[in-house]
Enzyme design. Structure first.
Site, PDB file in Angstrom:
ATOM      1  N   LYS A  46      72.398  11.906  10.332  1.00 51.99           N
ATOM      2  CA  LYS A  46      71.515  11.408   9.268  1.00 51.99           C
ATOM      3  C   LYS A  46      71.752   9.915   9.061  1.00 51.99           C
ATOM      4  CE  LYS A  46      71.350  15.749   6.705  1.00 51.99           C
ATOM      5  NZ  LYS A  46      72.004  16.536   5.655  1.00 51.99           N
ATOM      6  N   GLN A  49      75.897  17.613   0.998  1.00 49.93           N
ATOM      7  CA  GLN A  49      75.929  18.306   2.290  1.00 49.93           C
ATOM      8  C   GLN A  49      76.418  19.741   2.092  1.00 49.93           C
ATOM      9  OE1 GLN A  49      74.737  17.147   5.192  1.00 49.93           O
ATOM     10  NE2 GLN A  49      75.286  19.057   6.200  1.00 49.93           N
ATOM     11  N   ASP A 102      66.546  15.673  -1.350  1.00 47.14           N
ATOM     12  CA  ASP A 102      66.451  16.958  -0.649  1.00 47.14           C
ATOM     13  C   ASP A 102      65.386  17.837  -1.301  1.00 47.14           C
ATOM     14  OD1 ASP A 102      68.005  17.193   1.608  1.00 47.14           O
ATOM     15  OD2 ASP A 102      69.829  17.782   0.544  1.00 47.14           O
TER      16      ASP A 102
END
Ligand code: NDP
Length: 283
Positions: free
Chosen positions: A52, A96, A119
């Site tokens: 990422k 994460q 997200d």
């Protein structure tokens, strides 16, 4: 003669989206900042996070990785997120997953400022999606799948979509997103009876269940569009999806491969969400 499906090339599509994003960011001379919170040092998470970060840097987004010790407490982690919420330099925050077993993810998702929730997993963004608000930050994987479906130029209105999997990060937000596109949705899961029969009624099948090569050609309606979200290892240790690609390719009209399908699109959409969050925060 067996007609082979057209491939929905997520790698190519994602490269185009990232190139456009990079051009936009360069032209505006800004530098959005994404904070990734990682707990512990599992190799899988490290690889995901590093990928990422690399993709972010390539489009001009700074990606800060905050690694907290494996034994961090829930309260310490929540305080860390509160501090990131307050930090005006940070535009996007992601946690994460998976987290170590002693930590609960839901209180963290409730805590992240919804404008920084790139997200789109938090309750406010999920609610905004349900209300069809343009302000919703849409979770990256469902958002990428919609782009992939749009890339086929098939009219989505009225299409029957069968989604295999009801997770909070893929199945459920995707169901809402495609409902907002006037599709008719069936969401299935591990307790669903007669799954192959239900799938055989679908114009569009999205497999997101984590079952290697489960969906076969004889499950599919001739000409179905097939999106494979799964990332699995086959019994031979090969990377594979939830769809038996070599088999399904003869029956589908369009199909996405693994690797090179939904995965790269998810990364591109996360970067897009970060840029959009930055713009929204600048007013
Ligand atoms: P979860 O494990 O959170 O959810 C899996 C879902 O599939 C559950 O709803 C489960 O049902 C359902 N399911 C499991 N087995 C079956 C079965 N035999 N038949 C029907 N439904 C079943 O997984 P995620 O949603 O996080 O991920 C799904 C897959 O997608 C994984 O392979 C993951 O690695 C991959 N993934 C890929 C991404 C990408 O960017 N390409 C992003 C996110 C995930 P129940 O609810 O009843 O348990």
């Amino acid at each position: 003669m067996t007609v082979k499906a057209q491939i929905i090339d997520g790698k190519l599509l994602s490269a185009q989206i990232r190139a456009e994003l990079a051009a936009k960011i360069a032209a505006s001379g800004v530098c959005p900042v994404l904070a990734v919170v990682m707990v512990g040092n599992s190799e899988a998470s490290r690889i995901y996070v590093r990928n990422k970060q690399k993709a972010a840097l390539e489009v001009g987004i700074k990606c800060e990785i905050h690694t907290l010790p494996e034994d961090v407490t829930q309260e310490e982690l929540q305080q860390f997120v509160r501090d990131l919420n307050q930090n005006k330099e940070i535009n996007g925050i992601i946690i994460q997953q998976p987290l170590p077993k002693h930590l609960e993810v839901l209180p963290l998702l409730q805590l992240i400022d919804h404008k920084k929730d790139v997200d789109g997993f938090g309750p406010i963004n999920l609610g905004l999606l349900m209300l069809r608000s343009p302000l919703a930050v849409v979770a990256a994987t469902p958002k990428g799948i919609l782009q992939m479906l749009k890339s086929t130029n098939v009219n989505l209105q009225g299409k029957h979509v069968v989604i295999i999997g009801r997770s909070n990060i893929v199945g459920k937000p995707l169901a809402q997103l495609l409902l907002n596109q006037d599709c008719t949705i069936t969401v299935t899961h591990s307790k669903t009876k007669n799954l192959p029969q239900i799938v055989s009624k679908a114009d569009i099948v999205v497999a997101a269940c984590g079952c290697p090569n489960m969906v076969k050609s004889d499950w599919l309606q001739e000409g179905a569009i097939v999106i494979d979200v799964g990332i699995n290892r086959s019994s031979e240790g090969k990377l594979c999806g939830d769809v038996d690609f070599d088999d399904a390719v003869s029956k589908a009209s369009f199909i996405s491969p693994v690797p090179g399908g939904v995965g790269p699109m998810t990364v591109a959409m996360l970067l897009e969400n970060t840029y959009e969050a930055f713009c929204a925060q600048q007013g």
